[in-house]
Scaffold this active site. Structure first.
Site, PDB file in Angstrom:
ATOM      1  N   ALA A  10      38.919  38.838  31.576  1.00 25.63           N
ATOM      2  CA  ALA A  10      38.173  38.351  32.738  1.00 25.63           C
ATOM      3  C   ALA A  10      38.744  39.057  33.953  1.00 25.63           C
ATOM      4  O   ALA A  10      39.438  38.470  34.772  1.00 25.63           O
ATOM      5  CB  ALA A  10      38.298  36.839  32.863  1.00 25.63           C
ATOM      6  N   ILE A  11      38.479  40.354  34.026  1.00 22.02           N
ATOM      7  CA  ILE A  11      39.009  41.158  35.124  1.00 22.02           C
ATOM      8  C   ILE A  11      38.298  40.762  36.423  1.00 22.02           C
ATOM      9  O   ILE A  11      38.927  40.650  37.471  1.00 22.02           O
ATOM     10  CB  ILE A  11      38.794  42.669  34.849  1.00 22.02           C
ATOM     11  CG1 ILE A  11      39.356  43.073  33.478  1.00 22.02           C
ATOM     12  CG2 ILE A  11      39.386  43.516  35.964  1.00 22.02           C
ATOM     13  CD1 ILE A  11      40.839  42.954  33.302  1.00 22.02           C
ATOM     14  N   GLY A  12      36.981  40.553  36.323  1.00 29.51           N
ATOM     15  CA  GLY A  12      36.239  40.100  37.493  1.00 29.51           C
ATOM     16  C   GLY A  12      35.768  41.215  38.412  1.00 29.51           C
ATOM     17  O   GLY A  12      35.672  41.037  39.634  1.00 29.51           O
ATOM     18  N   LEU A  13      35.448  42.379  37.802  1.00 29.70           N
ATOM     19  CA  LEU A  13      34.888  43.504  38.565  1.00 29.70           C
ATOM     20  C   LEU A  13      35.739  43.875  39.781  1.00 29.70           C
ATOM     21  O   LEU A  13      35.236  44.112  40.867  1.00 29.70           O
ATOM     22  CB  LEU A  13      33.433  43.210  38.986  1.00 29.70           C
ATOM     23  CG  LEU A  13      32.450  42.910  37.855  1.00 29.70           C
ATOM     24  CD1 LEU A  13      31.037  42.710  38.428  1.00 29.70           C
ATOM     25  CD2 LEU A  13      32.420  44.010  36.808  1.00 29.70           C
TER      26      LEU A  13
ATOM     27  N   CYS B 195      27.714  41.197  33.160  1.00 25.65           N
ATOM     28  CA  CYS B 195      29.143  40.888  33.235  1.00 25.65           C
ATOM     29  C   CYS B 195      29.337  39.388  33.087  1.00 25.65           C
ATOM     30  O   CYS B 195      28.769  38.617  33.858  1.00 25.65           O
ATOM     31  CB  CYS B 195      29.767  41.349  34.549  1.00 25.65           C
ATOM     32  SG  CYS B 195      31.513  40.877  34.649  1.00 25.65           S
TER      33      CYS B 195
ATOM     34  N   ASN C  26      24.773  47.163  34.946  1.00 23.26           N
ATOM     35  CA  ASN C  26      25.533  46.108  34.282  1.00 23.26           C
ATOM     36  C   ASN C  26      24.860  44.780  34.596  1.00 23.26           C
ATOM     37  O   ASN C  26      25.196  44.104  35.564  1.00 23.26           O
ATOM     38  CB  ASN C  26      26.991  46.142  34.771  1.00 23.26           C
ATOM     39  CG  ASN C  26      27.862  45.097  34.097  1.00 23.26           C
ATOM     40  OD1 ASN C  26      27.369  44.301  33.283  1.00 23.26           O
ATOM     41  ND2 ASN C  26      29.130  45.083  34.432  1.00 23.26           N
TER      42      ASN C  26
ATOM     43  N   GLY D 175      30.868  48.013  21.343  1.00 26.09           N
ATOM     44  CA  GLY D 175      31.441  46.750  20.888  1.00 26.09           C
ATOM     45  C   GLY D 175      32.277  46.952  19.639  1.00 26.09           C
ATOM     46  O   GLY D 175      31.742  47.089  18.546  1.00 26.09           O
ATOM     47  N   GLY D 176      33.578  47.028  19.811  1.00 30.57           N
ATOM     48  CA  GLY D 176      34.475  47.102  18.664  1.00 30.57           C
ATOM     49  C   GLY D 176      34.525  48.446  17.977  1.00 30.57           C
ATOM     50  O   GLY D 176      34.998  48.545  16.845  1.00 30.57           O
TER      51      GLY D 176
END
Lengths: 274, 305
Positions: free
Chosen positions: B71-74, B131, B128, B243-244
């Site tokens: 949860a970097i938060g842009l 997010c 994006n 994704g992964g």
């Protein structure tokens, strides 16, 4: 130059309670790392644990001709990754990337530097002591004595956790110990011992955040320079993920800085300690 | 062995299908020692917003089994700073650069797309729309009407090819992908992170400063394969899988499932040279299927196991 390389484990030995030293053969990184910088270590061929973990350089390992060929890392077993790391045997591979971070400040023409460590926070200081006293050069630099004296104030919870004390003494460092339970050195926090002794600075600290906060407050009250090496949860170690931020005070107000690239060593006066 | 690695997605052309995902490659400078950019199909730098954002309260990431919850938060310095400080460096690199933007509102997206559209040297813009870590962030790509409207309005002001990055946090993604196509997207990125949470029961607290976060890493690969397959079989528009994806096998799985390109994400953190090694191995893997080009193997999944 940051390199990602496989490294071969040379040995992985216990130094103290839950504390081990792993020695890795990795000449390229050993030749370019300097004190206060760190490495990311990862167990290869698994995705659990997934990420690398940051570890301070304890010291480089030299061959018989004095050339850096290996890396020593001292670690405390605290979680999933370090539990895996503790089981790694000589000959087994570890994925490494580094050197990472800014490293400790250089102090030319200063009489004394005082290092202050708590918990497993002593680990980045051994190479630094050798650099400051001029018994080792790093990253291709010649060994040059920068200071007359280096002290290490080192606090542990109990005598069994004191790791590498002889290494520091042999490196020419004056070691003063404190322990929470009084089983070694002075009973109490290392910052209490420091406050009682009031040695000369500049100061460089590494350890748990409450200890660093107390150190920053104490050294500020002496108007002394203090740098601290921080540890925060980190995903990459090279500035891409923006996980490892720490709050800092700027003229424009509060901001975050990445511990991995703008640190891990910060001037304590610039950090937002609350 | 002369395998053609080039891929085309709408108006987007990449020298190979291996891109690196937004938020996992910084602004590329951070990776300069580790990655030979010329080897990459493209780079999607970290999301930029209109105004600078400090990002979320730490801790911002926590590892989970074979996964990373973030949860970097842009955290970013805003579009103007990006255009001035990061874009000149990025566009000097010998690979395709896809700007990535996140708006707080629809109008915000349009303004960001317009500014990106005026910038030169960019191969495309990824919207994006998904997010999970900012207020309002996931809302856009959970509503087909809003998705279509944002893409359409961005298309009107931005001459660069557009990629809609969609959220997996939805029961059926197919109508959203259709909406992105209807709005004029050249491709969809499938998908952003899965909403998750980690708890420290001893302290009786959530681990992340933001409480919830987005899950990425090998743990989500099967979930994303399913999403890519669903959109691929509906034959809506070209797909960039994300994704992964960490290994050559992962890349091949997504290509045969129907992705025309892929993005390496979390693996950039724990295996920073993975992208380059994957590109090195790609020709032999494509050849092993008897194909002469990447394009030939896209969407070649047989119906039965």
């Amino acid at each position: 130059m940051i390199l990602q390389r496989p490294a071969v484990t040379v040995e992985n030995v216990q130094l103290a309670e839950r504390t081990f030293r792993i020695r890795l053969e990795q000449p390229e990184i050993a030749r370019s790392i300097r004190p206060g910088q760190f490495l990311m270590l990862r167990i290869p061929e698994t995705t659990d644990p997934l990420l690398g973990r940051p570890f301070a350089l304890y010291d480089t390992v030299l061959d018989s001709g004095g050339e850096p060929v290996g890396l020593d890392v001292v670690y405390l077993v605290v979680g999933k990754m370090t539990t895996h790391l503790m089981a790694v045997k000589a000959g087994e591979p570890i994925e490494v990337w580094g050197p990472l971070g800014n490293g400790f400040p250089k102090f030319p023409n200063i009489d004394q530097v005082t290092c202050v460590a708590g918990g497993i926070g002593q680990t980045p200081f051994l190479a630094y002591v050798r650099e400051l006293l001029g018994t080792r050069g790093y990253a291709g630099q010649p060994a040059v004595r920068q200071v007359n004296k280096v002290s290490l104030y080192y606090g542990v919870r109990s005598a069994g956790f004191a790791a590498g004390v002889e290494d520091f003494r042999q490196a020419g460092c004056d070691v003063r110990l404190a322990s929470d339970d009084g089983t070694v050195g002075t009973k109490g926090f290392v910052t209490q011992l420091l406050a009682a002794d009031k040695p000369a600075g500049p100061f460089v600290g590494c350890g748990p955040e409450p200890m660093l906060k107390a150190l920053a407050k104490l050294t500020a009250s002496w108007n002394a320079s203090c740098h601290v090496s921080l540890e925060t949860p980190m995903a990459c170690g090279f500035g891409a993920c923006f996980s490892c931020v720490t709050p800092v005070c700027t003229p424009a107000g509060r901001d975050y800085k990445r511990v991995c690239v703008e640190g891990p060593v910060f001037d304590a006066a610039t950090l937002a300690w609350d | 062995m002369d395998i053609d690695l080039k891929v085309r997605l709408g108006r987007l052309d990449f020298r190979n299908p291996v891109l690196v995902a937004s938020g996992t490659f910084g602004y590329a400078r951070e990776m300069a020692d580790l990655v030979d950019f010329q080897q990459l199909g493209g780079i999607v730098p970290k999301t930029v917003t209109s105004a600078s954002r400090p990002g979320n309260l730490p801790p911002r990431t926590v590892e989970t089994p074979s996964g990373l919850l973030n949860a970097i938060g842009l955290d970013n310095d805003g579009i103007d700073h990006f255009l001035e400080h990061h874009l000149p460096y990025l566009t000097s690199l010998p690979t395709a650069i896809i700007g990535n933007v996140a708006g707080k509102t629809e109008d915000d997206f349009v303004e960001l797309a317009q500014k990106m559209g005026q910038a030169k040297g960019m191969a495309g813009v990824e919207l994006n729309l998904s997010c999970p870590n900012v207020s309002g962030g996931t809302d856009f790509a959970t509503d087909p009407a809003i998705t279509k409207r944002i893409v359409d309005r961005c298309r009107a002001v931005c001459p660069h090819p557009l990629i809609a990055k969609l959220t997996p946090n939805i029961a059926n993604i197919v109508p959203i992908a259709k909406a992105a196509a209807d709005g004029g997207a050249d491709a969809v990125s499938l998908a952003n992170t899965f909403l998750g949470m980690a708890v420290d029961w001893r302290r009786q607290k959530p681990v992340l400063g933001n409480i919830t976060g987005g899950l990425s890493g090998p743990a989500i690969k099967p979930l994303v394969l399913r999403i890519v397959w669903q959109v691929a079989k509906a034959n809506i528009l070209p797909i960039i899988a994300v994704g992964g994806i960490a290994t050559l096998d992962d890349v091949m799985e997504f290509l045969v499932t129907g992705a025309s390109a892929i993005q390496i994400g979390t693996a950039n953190f724990y295996d920073p040279t993975a992208s380059v090694r994957i590109v090195d191995g790609l020709p032999a893997a494509v050849a092993s299927l008897g194909a002469g080009s990447v394009r030939e193997i896209v969407g070649t999944l047989k119906r039965q196991a």
